[in-house]
Design an enzyme around this catalytic site. Sequence first.
Site, PDB file in Angstrom:
ATOM      1  N   CYS A  34       0.691  -1.271  -0.037  1.00 17.11           N
ATOM      2  CA  CYS A  34       0.053   0.088   0.182  1.00 17.11           C
ATOM      3  C   CYS A  34       0.736   1.214   0.050  1.00 17.11           C
ATOM      4  O   CYS A  34       2.045   1.207  -0.007  1.00 17.11           O
ATOM      5  CB  CYS A  34      -0.854  -0.170   1.254  1.00 17.11           C
ATOM      6  SG  CYS A  34       0.055  -0.209   2.654  1.00 17.11           S
ATOM      7  N   ALA A  35       0.335   2.543   0.123  1.00 16.63           N
ATOM      8  CA  ALA A  35       0.866   3.756   0.248  1.00 16.63           C
ATOM      9  C   ALA A  35       1.595   3.916   1.484  1.00 16.63           C
ATOM     10  O   ALA A  35       2.848   3.986   1.615  1.00 16.63           O
ATOM     11  CB  ALA A  35       0.092   4.902  -0.219  1.00 16.63           C
TER      12      ALA A  35
END
Length: 99
Positions: free
Chosen positions: A8-9
């Site tokens: 993910c970020a």
Amino acid sequence: MKKILLVCAAGMSTSLLVNKMLDHAKDIGEEIEIFALPVSECGTVADQVDIVLLGPQVRYQKKQVESIVRKDIPVEVIDMREYGTMNGKAVLERALKLL
């Protein structure tokens, strides 16, 4: 034991999804290790997992992640609706199907 990496970020919302996936794994009697890392750190464990699932917010980095992991490790973007609703059951079932 199967190992699933969610990329993910930053890891905030993906951590919630990990917990829901682990709950479903427990419900179906699967021993699975699931954890989340930002894209910048996924290379540190890329060869130790069985599958990599990308959060929809980093789908544009799929080719980069594929270049990091071994060719025999599936890399897939999590369905946006399943991610948005934190449907851990559906995401885990898809991962198991790919394995």
